[in-house]
Motif scaffolding. Structure first.
Motif, PDB file in Angstrom:
ATOM      1  N   GLY A 150       5.369  -1.917   7.659  1.00 27.24           N
ATOM      2  CA  GLY A 150       5.429  -2.104   6.344  1.00 27.24           C
ATOM      3  C   GLY A 150       6.225  -1.740   5.336  1.00 27.24           C
ATOM      4  O   GLY A 150       5.942  -1.489   4.322  1.00 27.24           O
ATOM      5  N   LEU A 151       7.321  -1.060   5.882  1.00 25.98           N
ATOM      6  CA  LEU A 151       8.337  -0.403   5.160  1.00 25.98           C
ATOM      7  C   LEU A 151       9.353  -1.514   4.397  1.00 25.98           C
ATOM      8  O   LEU A 151      10.166  -1.163   3.516  1.00 25.98           O
ATOM      9  CB  LEU A 151       9.098   0.379   6.040  1.00 25.98           C
ATOM     10  N   THR A 152       9.459  -2.603   5.191  1.00 21.71           N
ATOM     11  CA  THR A 152      10.663  -3.621   4.416  1.00 21.71           C
ATOM     12  C   THR A 152       9.808  -4.991   4.486  1.00 21.71           C
ATOM     13  O   THR A 152       8.842  -5.130   4.930  1.00 21.71           O
ATOM     14  CB  THR A 152      11.804  -3.633   5.289  1.00 21.71           C
TER      15      THR A 152
ATOM     16  N   ALA B  37       0.581  -1.239   0.076  1.00 20.92           N
ATOM     17  CA  ALA B  37       0.001  -0.101  -0.015  1.00 20.92           C
ATOM     18  C   ALA B  37       0.935   1.399   0.059  1.00 20.92           C
ATOM     19  O   ALA B  37       1.684   1.374   1.004  1.00 20.92           O
ATOM     20  CB  ALA B  37      -1.132  -0.004   1.306  1.00 20.92           C
ATOM     21  N   VAL B  38       0.862   1.718  -1.123  1.00 23.05           N
ATOM     22  CA  VAL B  38       1.901   3.046  -1.231  1.00 23.05           C
ATOM     23  C   VAL B  38       0.802   4.402  -0.524  1.00 23.05           C
ATOM     24  O   VAL B  38      -0.104   4.631  -0.711  1.00 23.05           O
ATOM     25  CB  VAL B  38       2.001   3.719  -2.728  1.00 23.05           C
ATOM     26  N   PRO B  39       1.513   4.873   0.515  1.00 25.88           N
ATOM     27  CA  PRO B  39       0.996   5.841   1.267  1.00 25.88           C
ATOM     28  C   PRO B  39       0.822   7.236   0.585  1.00 25.88           C
ATOM     29  O   PRO B  39       1.689   7.653  -0.346  1.00 25.88           O
ATOM     30  CB  PRO B  39       1.843   5.884   2.614  1.00 25.88           C
TER      31      PRO B  39
ATOM     32  N   ALA C  81       9.743   2.495  -0.027  1.00 25.97           N
ATOM     33  CA  ALA C  81      10.312   3.227  -1.059  1.00 25.97           C
ATOM     34  C   ALA C  81       9.685   4.656  -1.161  1.00 25.97           C
ATOM     35  O   ALA C  81      10.388   5.686  -1.404  1.00 25.97           O
ATOM     36  CB  ALA C  81      10.345   2.430  -2.308  1.00 25.97           C
ATOM     37  N   ALA C  82       8.483   4.527  -1.089  1.00 25.16           N
ATOM     38  CA  ALA C  82       7.514   5.814  -1.065  1.00 25.16           C
ATOM     39  C   ALA C  82       8.004   6.709  -0.124  1.00 25.16           C
ATOM     40  O   ALA C  82       8.061   7.876  -0.147  1.00 25.16           O
ATOM     41  CB  ALA C  82       6.072   5.673  -1.112  1.00 25.16           C
ATOM     42  N   VAL C  83       8.039   6.301   1.214  1.00 26.22           N
ATOM     43  CA  VAL C  83       8.575   7.122   2.405  1.00 26.22           C
ATOM     44  C   VAL C  83      10.069   7.560   2.183  1.00 26.22           C
ATOM     45  O   VAL C  83      10.299   8.654   2.434  1.00 26.22           O
ATOM     46  CB  VAL C  83       8.461   6.086   3.793  1.00 26.22           C
TER      47      VAL C  83
END
Length: 261
Positions: free
Chosen positions: A164-166, A101-103, A180-182
Motif C-alpha cells: 500500500g505504499l505506492t 490509510a495513514v499508519p 508518504a507517512a512511512v
C-alpha cells in the motif's frame, strides 16, 4: 490474463462475462481473482471448448462484434486448445483503501520491518528505501528517465504496491498517503518539496495518451472533468472512446455526470 481496457469496462458494467483464450493449459483457475485497473475480477469457470461449438450468444457475452470475428481470432493459435473463461466483477481493489490509510507508529514499525525483510532477501542488496525515494522525488516520471530499466523497476514497485505504499498512474507511479507517512517517519519530518496530489477525486486509469492530454489542460481530478461537456472531452487529442467511458463510469459511481451540452 491480459484483458483490453474496453473489455474491462464492459465486465465491470455487467455487459461481458466470458473470455476465450488459446492456451496450452489453463492459466487461471475457478476462484482466481485478477486485480485490474477497474477493480477485482473473479474467474467463475474454466472449460475447454471447440471453437465450432461456440455460439453467437457466447460471442456477444465475450464482447466480440460477431461469432465469425471471435472464431477468426481463435484461429491465430489453432495449434493450442481453446478455453472458455467465465468472469465477473468482484469489487474494488482492496489496496485502494490500504493506500489511503495513514499508519500509526505501530503500523509504521511493522512496515519498516517488512521493508527490511525485502532488502535482506534481495540478491542485489537493499533497494526498498531507494526506490521509495526515487518515486517520492520524481512521481509520474518513467523508469528510463530515472536511470532504471523498466522491468526491474516494475518488479520492485509491485512489491511496494502490495504494502500500500505506492499507487500506479497511467504514467509511472507516486507515493500513496500511506507510503508518504512511512518515508516521513523514517526521515523524521515531511519532505517540504514533495509534490502533493491535487485536491479532489483522483482520475481513474484511462491510458497514458488520455492522461497526458488531460494533464496538458491542467485536469487532474474528476471534479474538473465534470465541468466539461462530453464532446469537449472527446475532442482532446489522445482521449478516445474507452477513456471517455472510464471517466463517464467514474462520474456515475459518484452520482455525477459531464456538464450539460
Amino acid at each position: 490474463m491480459m484483458i483490453r481496457p474496453d473489455t474491462l469496462a464492459a465486465i465491470k458494467a455487467g455487459d461481458v462475462d466470458l473470455a476465450f483464450r488459446r492456451w496450452d493449459r489453463p492459466r487461471v483457475l475457478v476462484g482466481t481473482r485478477l486485480r485490474t485497473r477497474v477493480g477485482v475480477l473473479e474467474v467463475t469457470s474454466v472449460d475447454q471448448v471447440a471453437p465450432s461449438r461456440i455460439t453467437a450468444a457466447e460471442a456477444r457475452r465475450a464482447g466480440s462484434p460477431s461469432l465469425a470475428h471471435l472464431r477468426g481470432m481463435l484461429e491465430m493459435k489453432a495449434d493450442r486448445p481453446a478455453w472458455r473463461v467465465g468472469l465477473r466483477y468482484a469489487g474494488a481493489d482492496p489496496r485502494e483503501e490500504l493506500r489511503a490509510a495513514v499508519p500509526d507508529a505501530e503500523e509504521v514499525a511493522a512496515i519498516r520491518r517488512r521493508l527490511d525483510r525485502l532488502d535482506a532477501a534481495s540478491s542485489v542488496g537493499p533497494w526498498t528505501r531507494t526506490t521509495l525515494a526515487i518515486i517520492d522525488r520524481s512521481p509520474t516520471v518513467r523508469a528510463p528517465e530515472l536511470g532504471r530499466d523498466t522491468p526491474s523497476f516494475k518488479r520492485d514497485v509491485r512489491k511496494l504496491k502490495e504494502l500500500g505504499l505506492t499507487e500506479s498512474l497511467d504514467i509511472c507511479y507516486r507515493l500513496s498517503p500511506r507510503g508518504a507517512a512511512v518515508v516521513d517517519a523514517e526521515s523524521g519530518s515531511p519532505r517540504a518539496e514533495r509534490q502533493s496530489a491535487p485536491d479532489g477525486t483522483p482520475l481513474p486509469r484511462i491510458g497514458a495518451p488520455a492522461s497526458r492530454a488531460l494533464r496538458a489542460q491542467g485536469i487532474w481530478t474528476l471534479e474538473q472533468v465534470r465541468a466539461l461537456r462530453e464532446d469537449e472531452l472527446a475532442a482532446l487529442h489522445g482521449v478516445g472512446p474507452v477513456a471517455v467511458r472510464f471517466l463517464r463510469d467514474a462520474l456515475a459511481e459518484r452520482g455525477w455526470g459531464f456538464a450539460p451540452g
